[in-house]
Design a protein around this motif. Structure first.
Motif, PDB file in Angstrom:
ATOM      1  N   ALA A 230       0.829  -1.209   0.000  1.00 28.80           N
ATOM      2  CA  ALA A 230       0.000   0.000   0.000  1.00 28.80           C
ATOM      3  C   ALA A 230       0.861   1.255   0.000  1.00 28.80           C
ATOM      4  O   ALA A 230       0.511   2.259  -0.620  1.00 28.80           O
ATOM      5  CB  ALA A 230      -0.929  -0.003   1.214  1.00 28.80           C
ATOM      6  N   ALA A 231       2.015   1.190   0.683  1.00 28.73           N
ATOM      7  CA  ALA A 231       2.898   2.360   0.756  1.00 28.73           C
ATOM      8  C   ALA A 231       3.409   2.758  -0.620  1.00 28.73           C
ATOM      9  O   ALA A 231       3.684   3.937  -0.872  1.00 28.73           O
ATOM     10  CB  ALA A 231       4.078   2.065   1.689  1.00 28.73           C
ATOM     11  N   LEU A 232       3.517   1.785  -1.531  1.00 27.40           N
ATOM     12  CA  LEU A 232       3.974   2.104  -2.879  1.00 27.40           C
ATOM     13  C   LEU A 232       2.956   2.964  -3.636  1.00 27.40           C
ATOM     14  O   LEU A 232       3.310   3.647  -4.592  1.00 27.40           O
ATOM     15  CB  LEU A 232       4.214   0.816  -3.679  1.00 27.40           C
ATOM     16  N   GLY A 233       1.693   2.924  -3.208  1.00 28.56           N
ATOM     17  CA  GLY A 233       0.653   3.637  -3.930  1.00 28.56           C
ATOM     18  C   GLY A 233       0.121   4.861  -3.235  1.00 28.56           C
ATOM     19  O   GLY A 233      -0.855   5.460  -3.681  1.00 28.56           O
ATOM     20  N   ARG A 234       0.743   5.280  -2.137  1.00 23.82           N
ATOM     21  CA  ARG A 234       0.198   6.396  -1.374  1.00 23.82           C
ATOM     22  C   ARG A 234       0.379   7.738  -2.053  1.00 23.82           C
ATOM     23  O   ARG A 234      -0.295   8.699  -1.713  1.00 23.82           O
ATOM     24  CB  ARG A 234       0.837   6.422   0.022  1.00 23.82           C
ATOM     25  N   ASN A 242      -7.877   2.619  -4.200  1.00 16.87           N
ATOM     26  CA  ASN A 242      -7.265   2.838  -2.892  1.00 16.87           C
ATOM     27  C   ASN A 242      -5.759   2.607  -2.960  1.00 16.87           C
ATOM     28  O   ASN A 242      -5.212   2.233  -3.994  1.00 16.87           O
ATOM     29  CB  ASN A 242      -7.931   1.943  -1.837  1.00 16.87           C
ATOM     30  N   ALA A 243      -5.088   2.814  -1.809  1.00 21.67           N
ATOM     31  CA  ALA A 243      -3.622   2.786  -1.796  1.00 21.67           C
ATOM     32  C   ALA A 243      -3.071   1.426  -2.208  1.00 21.67           C
ATOM     33  O   ALA A 243      -2.101   1.341  -2.971  1.00 21.67           O
ATOM     34  CB  ALA A 243      -3.115   3.170  -0.409  1.00 21.67           C
ATOM     35  N   ILE A 244      -3.671   0.334  -1.718  1.00 26.53           N
ATOM     36  CA  ILE A 244      -3.104  -0.978  -2.041  1.00 26.53           C
ATOM     37  C   ILE A 244      -3.329  -1.334  -3.507  1.00 26.53           C
ATOM     38  O   ILE A 244      -2.488  -1.970  -4.145  1.00 26.53           O
ATOM     39  CB  ILE A 244      -3.656  -2.070  -1.102  1.00 26.53           C
ATOM     40  N   GLU A 245      -4.427  -0.874  -4.098  1.00 29.88           N
ATOM     41  CA  GLU A 245      -4.640  -1.098  -5.530  1.00 29.88           C
ATOM     42  C   GLU A 245      -3.605  -0.323  -6.346  1.00 29.88           C
ATOM     43  O   GLU A 245      -3.077  -0.830  -7.341  1.00 29.88           O
ATOM     44  CB  GLU A 245      -6.051  -0.679  -5.917  1.00 29.88           C
TER      45      GLU A 245
END
Length: 265
Positions: A230-234, A242-245
């Motif tokens: 999820a941090a990769l997509g924030r 969403n962040a994890i997607e």
């Protein structure tokens, strides 16, 4: 005085695993290991997730590489038979006898797994209750809805309290409430066993898994926790899921841009 430390073997370890379907390479020299916890396999359709699950379930044979379950390999039919007693498997499309009741079908699978006859009755009832079908245990499977049939599939997979549980798209056909309940069951199972879940639903991985492995074109594109993914997509556009997607998309693109660049821990 010398102290000896014993390292416990991982429940699953594959080395150089290659799987081919005619001229197509489904998995290309994959190295992976899984220990206790819930491990999510993510990836596009055709990435190789089901091929990996089928090899671990001993229903498919790799072209090359080594597969170890519970510290032993699967070199002989005797080894594979012993491993099957200790694992549970739900394929994406599982076969069943429509005229069987839920109780009869799950008991039949328990017999196939060579469970002791005296323990089978209680184990069947416990497995069916865990998936929320206790009130339908004596109903014929052909009378059940698609979501209920899927839950029967989960019940047969857990009837022997497996040390390794392999689930391929387990939430297909479940409604949102049933998926929430299933995630809770996964977390419970992952406290004592090794669970490997293949899915294309990123939100299921975020809610239930302790670790994520992203497979793309037969290779490992990412390995890490759902939080790290999820941090990769924030930093992405909030309108794009969403962040994890977004993290999933970021990891895929990084892997496609260059070999190894998408693999992180």
């Amino acid at each position: 005085m010398t102290t000896t430390t014993t390292t416990r073997a991982a429940a699953v370890r594959v080395s150089g695993l290659t799987v081919r379907h005619r001229r197509t390479t489904a998995l290309d020299a994959v190295d992976l290991d899984f220990d206790s916890g819930v491990h999510g396999l993510l990836g596009p359709n055709g990435a190789g997730k089901t091929s990996l699950i089928r090899v671990l379930a001993t229903v498919a044979t790799p072209a090359s590489g080594r597969v170890e379950l519970f510290g032993g390999d699967l070199a002989s039919s005797r080894d594979r038979r012993a491993a099957r007693r200790r694992l549970g498997y739900l394929p994406q499309d599982f076969g069943y006898y429509p005229g069987f009741t839920v109780r009869e079908f799950v008991a039949y699978v328990a017999w196939l797994k060579e469970m002791p006859a005296q323990a089978t009755g209680a184990a069947v009832e416990r497995a069916v209750e865990r998936v929320g079908l206790a009130d339908r245990i004596d109903a014929k499977i052909k009378t059940l809805s698609g979501g209920m049939v899927r839950r029967v599939g989960i019940a047969q997979a857990v009837v022997n309290d497996p040390q390794l549980l392999l689930l391929d798209e387990p939430t297909a056909g479940l409604d949102p409430e049933q998926r929430v309940e299933f995630r809770s069951l996964l977390r419970e199972l992952g406290e004592q066993t090794t669970v490997v879940v293949s899915t294309h639903l990123v939100e299921d991985v975020a809610a239930a898994c302790t670790e994520v492995t992203l497979i793309e074109r037969g290779t490992v594109a990412y390995r890490g926790t759902p939080a790290a993914l999820a941090a990769l997509g924030r930093d992405g556009d909030e309108a794009d899921g969403n962040a994890i997607e977004r993290g999933y998309t970021t990891a895929l693109r990084a892997h496609r841009d260059g070999p190894g660049r998408g693999v992180r821990r």
